[in-house]
Write an enzyme that holds these catalytic residues in place. Structure first.
Site, PDB file in Angstrom:
ATOM      1  N   ASP A 193       0.860  -1.188   0.000  1.00 56.66           N
ATOM      2  CA  ASP A 193       0.000   0.000   0.000  1.00 56.66           C
ATOM      3  C   ASP A 193       0.892   1.233   0.000  1.00 56.66           C
ATOM      4  O   ASP A 193       1.753   1.390   0.870  1.00 56.66           O
ATOM      5  CB  ASP A 193      -0.901  -0.019   1.234  1.00 56.66           C
ATOM      6  CG  ASP A 193      -2.095   0.923   1.106  1.00 56.66           C
ATOM      7  OD1 ASP A 193      -2.181   1.647   0.104  1.00 56.66           O
ATOM      8  OD2 ASP A 193      -2.936   0.933   2.025  1.00 56.66           O
ATOM      9  N   ASP A 244      -3.471   2.676  -5.677  1.00 56.95           N
ATOM     10  CA  ASP A 244      -2.296   2.747  -4.805  1.00 56.95           C
ATOM     11  C   ASP A 244      -2.038   1.488  -3.990  1.00 56.95           C
ATOM     12  O   ASP A 244      -1.285   1.527  -3.016  1.00 56.95           O
ATOM     13  CB  ASP A 244      -2.411   3.943  -3.856  1.00 56.95           C
ATOM     14  CG  ASP A 244      -3.628   3.872  -2.952  1.00 56.95           C
ATOM     15  OD1 ASP A 244      -4.478   2.986  -3.164  1.00 56.95           O
ATOM     16  OD2 ASP A 244      -3.737   4.708  -2.041  1.00 56.95           O
ATOM     17  N   GLU A 245      -2.625   0.371  -4.365  1.00 61.15           N
ATOM     18  CA  GLU A 245      -2.366  -0.845  -3.596  1.00 61.15           C
ATOM     19  C   GLU A 245      -2.528  -2.090  -4.457  1.00 61.15           C
ATOM     20  O   GLU A 245      -3.244  -2.097  -5.461  1.00 61.15           O
ATOM     21  CB  GLU A 245      -3.277  -0.929  -2.366  1.00 61.15           C
ATOM     22  CG  GLU A 245      -4.752  -0.898  -2.674  1.00 61.15           C
ATOM     23  CD  GLU A 245      -5.607  -0.914  -1.429  1.00 61.15           C
ATOM     24  OE1 GLU A 245      -5.241  -1.610  -0.449  1.00 61.15           O
ATOM     25  OE2 GLU A 245      -6.662  -0.252  -1.435  1.00 61.15           O
TER      26      GLU A 245
END
Length: 417
Positions: free
Chosen positions: A20, A114-115
């Site tokens: 993350d 974003d992960e």
């Protein structure tokens, strides 16, 4: 409800990682402008109705969180630095992160901008055990992209995600299989995905606040509080869950929503904004290799009244034109009851991997023309940026020209969840 433990468990490799990016949007802005280092930075709309899309960790120390009204954030931190969002830039950086991950790990499942989840059991032959793979990835992201990240590791995706949250900011936490139950026991039940506020309230009535306490409940009681999710949550809680990558695509959705400083009252303008959002969502679908079997429209009026309307598509699609047709039709049905629109959202649902082509109906007649046009537009946007071209119907002469730092006035959350 006790977890079974065997000798094999003690040597089981925690090969599922959850990576993350830390405060992704804000971290990119700080990286790109070193003068922002150490300051309370948020990304979002600066207007009266702006919301926080992302907050740096110095801002979070004041209690500022994403989705918070910007007016509240300003009160919490008078020295707040507000940066307008640059969604296309964040997506490009996201693509760089994912490309880097693929150079080390073959099995990567991106779940948002974003992960990502990674299965590193194969990568250990070249790069060592999971903790070494995780450390390598974090180091390369820091050195090559200048960004912080956190990684959690476990034998299941659910616990890996919990571990990465515990590792933040800028940390690494690998949970061995035999330590899973002990790791989870003191944590609040709300850290388990699927245990929302209502479920937490029901558990609290039973005196259950931690995962360790949840494990002591009889299955019948757990089922009464959690419903059909109970067996899955029980397996996560006692450390026996082994869910890996690639099993949740059909349950995910992808979309965007925007709040405007001024209410939208002109029907033509509402249609224009919905078209822009439908095109953005469709472009994300195509970039991720996904197609959607449904779409959802979300609308909110100035008094806070919020409605969502959905439709199931006859054929799965990744076409902005197809999504636009449906969301505009949904809005037309609600137009009389919501003449003023403060917030709108468009979401693609029931996602599937794009495996070898669209349905024939997508490739014939009018749809074929849009399919070819959107493919050409994707190439142009990839090369020259989003502002390089657009539908004529979405161009508003009153809009200010896009600056190098972005002119979007509202917070956008292009997340898969």
């Amino acid at each position: 409800m006790q977890a079974a433990r065997t000798g094999e468990d003690r040597t089981e490799i925690p090969g599922i990682l959850h990576l993350d990016m830390d405060a992704f949007f804000a971290s990119i802005e700080v990286r790109d402008d070193p003068a922002l280092q150490g300051r309370r930075v948020v990304v979002g709309g600066a207007g009266a109705r702006g919301v926080v899309a992302a907050a740096s960790y110095p801002a979070r120390e004041r209690g500022i969180r994403s989705a918070m009204p910007m007016s509240t954030a300003r009160r919490l931190a008078p020295d707040l630095v507000i940066v307008p969002p640059r969604i296309d830039h964040y997506r490009r950086v996201s693509a760089q992160v994912m490309e880097l991950l693929h150079t080390v790990v073959a099995e990567v499942e991106q779940i948002s901008v974003d992960e990502a989840f990674l299965d590193v059991r194969g990568a250990q032959r070249l790069f060592g055990p999971p903790e070494q793979v995780a450390a390598l990835l974090r180091q390369r992201i820091r050195e090559e992209l200048g960004l912080p990240s956190s990684v959690g590791g476990s034998v299941s995706r659910a616990v890996a995600k919990i571990a990465s949250a515990q590792a933040k900011p800028d940390g690494l936490l690998i949970v061995p299989a035999q330590r899973t139950a002990a790791f989870l026991a003191p944590l609040p039940v709300g850290v388990i995905s699927g245990v929302g506020p209502r479920a937490q309230a029901g558990l609290e009535k039973l005196g259950v606040r931690t995962i360790g306490q949840l494990r002591e409940l009889p299955p019948s009681t757990l089922a009464r509080v959690l419903g059909p999710r109970a067996p899955k949550i029980a397996r996560i809680a006692d450390g026996t869950d082994r869910t890996g990558l690639g099993r949740r695509v059909r349950d995910r959705s992808l979309g965007t929503e925007r709040t405007w400083d001024e209410d939208l009252t002109d029907p033509a303008e509402v249609r224009r904004r919905l078209t822009v959002m439908a095109d953005d969502v469709a472009r994300d679908l195509r970039r991720r290799g996904l197609i959607a079997r449904g779409t959802v429209l979300k609308l909110r009026s100035p008094d806070g009244t919020t409605i969502t309307r959905s439709v199931t598509l006859e054929q799965p699609t990744a076409s902005g034109e197809r999504l636009r047709e449906h969301v505009v039709a949904l809005w037309e049905r609600e137009r009389a009851s919501m003449p003023r629109v403060r917030l709108a959202g468009v979401r693609a649902t029931h996602l599937e991997r794009h495996a070898g082509g669209l349905a024939q109906s997508e490739l014939t007649g009018r749809s074929a023309g849009w399919h070819e046009l959107e493919a050409a537009m994707d190439q142009a946007v990839e090369r020259f940026g989003r502002s390089s071209l657009a539908r004529g119907s979405t161009v508003n002469p009153a809009d200010p020209p896009a600056s190098g730092h972005g002119s979007q006035r509202s917070a956008e959350r292009p997340k898969l969840d």
